[in-house]
Scaffold this motif. Structure first.
Motif, mmCIF file in Angstrom:
data_model
loop_
_atom_site.group_PDB
_atom_site.id
_atom_site.type_symbol
_atom_site.label_atom_id
_atom_site.label_comp_id
_atom_site.label_asym_id
_atom_site.label_seq_id
_atom_site.Cartn_x
_atom_site.Cartn_y
_atom_site.Cartn_z
ATOM 1 N N THR A 151 0.561 -1.402 0.285
ATOM 2 C CA THR A 151 -0.130 0.114 -0.259
ATOM 3 C C THR A 151 1.173 1.002 0.134
ATOM 4 N N GLN A 181 -9.041 -4.366 8.367
ATOM 5 C CA GLN A 181 -7.801 -5.518 7.282
ATOM 6 C C GLN A 181 -7.424 -5.544 5.640
ATOM 7 N N ARG A 182 -6.862 -5.964 5.793
ATOM 8 C CA ARG A 182 -6.315 -6.358 4.661
ATOM 9 C C ARG A 182 -4.953 -7.782 4.713
ATOM 10 N N GLU A 191 -3.757 -9.112 -2.838
ATOM 11 C CA GLU A 191 -4.396 -9.380 -1.606
ATOM 12 C C GLU A 191 -5.640 -10.946 -1.881
ATOM 13 N N GLU A 193 -9.078 -12.255 -1.002
ATOM 14 C CA GLU A 193 -10.562 -12.381 0.741
ATOM 15 C C GLU A 193 -10.947 -13.376 1.033
#
Length: 210
Positions: A151, A181-182, A191, A193
């Protein structure tokens, strides 16, 4: 500041002013090797974090203010380290190469990270920190190259982030403002899920903070 290898064979300690790193074989009475703690420009520096990486058969020393990391291998089959060249101008002599023989040659890492806070992956293959512009970056410690940019967001509490197991695979949880959160796969650093993970799934890792 000190650290001992998991097999109980080696002990490292950093002390004094200017600081000296002493490497000792535990079954012997004298130091195996000593290094003045200096950066690559021979300026006095200070080790702010010292720890073992058993999966790599090495120790890491963080010179936070110098922006430098030393990896010191205790693997007797590790390759020697060639820090640079030395010129010898005496008649009839040629340029020579400085060699640090193993074990415990200093492999110096210069990464474009803020070394004040660093998080190492569970297998000590990557290090996570804040880049010069403030975002979160990951470097591979073998190639010394960036592995991922997580990020560009600057206002993150990196110390609140952590590793955990998800379906028996390690993931990295980056905590964001507002309790969100990621979650990133540590194989691809992409990333994924996933729902919030239980504390029992967290993996202990090495965090170095000045």
């Amino acid at each position: 500041m000190a650290a001992t290898s998991t097999d109980g064979a080696w002990h490292l300690s950093a002390s004094g002013s200017p600081q000296v790193l002493t490497i000792s074989a535990i079954n012997k009475d004298q130091a195996f090797r000593q290094y003045a703690v200096e950066d690559s420009n021979a300026a006095p520096a200070h080790i702010s974090c010292l720890f073992e990486a058993p999966s790599r058969l090495s120790f890491f020393a963080i010179l936070a203010d110098a922006g430098e990391i030393w990896e010191l291998s205790y693997d007797p089959s590790a390759d020697p380290v060639f820090p640079g060249f030395v010129h010898n101008y005496r008649t009839g002599q040629v340029e020579g190469i400085i060699v640090e023989e193993q074990p415990f040659a200093r492999r110096r890492l210069h990464l474009d990270l803020d070394h004040q806070t660093l998080i190492f992956s569970p297998n000590h293959t990557e290090v996570i920190g804040r880049g010069a512009e403030g975002g979160i970056r990951i470097y591979n410690l073998d190639s010394r190259k960036p592995a991922a940019k997580l990020t560009d967001q600057a206002n993150l509490a990196l110390l609140d982030s952590r590793f955990a197991l998800l379906d028996n695979q390690p993931v990295f949880i980056l905590n964001l403002p507002g309790s969100s959160q990621r979650i990133f796969s540590t194989r691809t650093w992409r990333e994924i899920e996933a729902q919030a993970l239980e504390a029992s799934k967290f993996i202990p890792v090495t965090i170095c903070r000045k």
